[in-house]
Write an enzyme that holds these catalytic residues in place. Sequence first.
Site, PDB file in Angstrom:
ATOM      1  CB  THR A  83      -0.929   0.015   1.233  1.00  0.00           C
ATOM      2  OG1 THR A  83      -1.730  -1.170   1.227  1.00  0.00           O
ATOM      3  CG2 THR A  83      -1.839   1.240   1.221  1.00  0.00           C
ATOM      4  CE1 TYR A  84       5.442   1.982  -3.268  1.00  0.00           C
ATOM      5  CE2 TYR A  84       3.777   0.383  -3.903  1.00  0.00           C
ATOM      6  CZ  TYR A  84       5.102   0.751  -3.763  1.00  0.00           C
ATOM      7  OH  TYR A  84       6.089  -0.130  -4.108  1.00  0.00           O
ATOM      8  CG  LEU A  85       0.224   5.261   2.783  1.00  0.00           C
ATOM      9  CD1 LEU A  85       1.149   4.222   3.321  1.00  0.00           C
ATOM     10  CD2 LEU A  85      -0.758   5.740   3.805  1.00  0.00           C
TER      11      LEU A  85
END
Length: 178
Positions: free
Chosen positions: A39-41
């Site tokens: 999951t990229y933020l």
Amino acid sequence: MSSVIEVETKIAVPNIPEIAERLRSLGASYLGGSFQRDTYLNAPHCDYAETDEALRVRETNAGVEITYKGPKQQKSGAKARTEITVSVASAEDAIRLLTATGFNASAIVKKEREEYTYGGTTIALDHVEGLGTYVEIEVLTEKDVSAANTTIESVKKELNISGDHIPESYLELLLMKE
């Protein structure tokens, strides 16, 4: 926590089983396989796509970690960038904490990965959902990027892997595809 320079090359390949067999025949050590959900933020103070940085929460069967990747230091050949990783107990809690402080989840990358060590490198054979199959050859170093590049090129030749280095991350490749 660890902070090192990650030097890696990524190449699209159609023949993952052949590369795996070559690794085994050369005596590479098999590290195992995993399913990874990244999951990229994105940061509240800047756009990581513009600054060439990345912040991800990675979930695997072995655990969960948060990784920050700094801007690429080298644009030609293998890419090099600072990498800082910390282990955490829960992906859900990590994402909740980061979003509470202003970060926003921007994308998810899913892949099946088999990893080997050989000739001073870590080699990942990846099937990335929505993209295809790739090999990544990586060396972690504290400072000698040139020596890491030499090692990567040597292993690439031994494994008879051809093709152009892809400097974009899987996230960037998926976003370009959209």
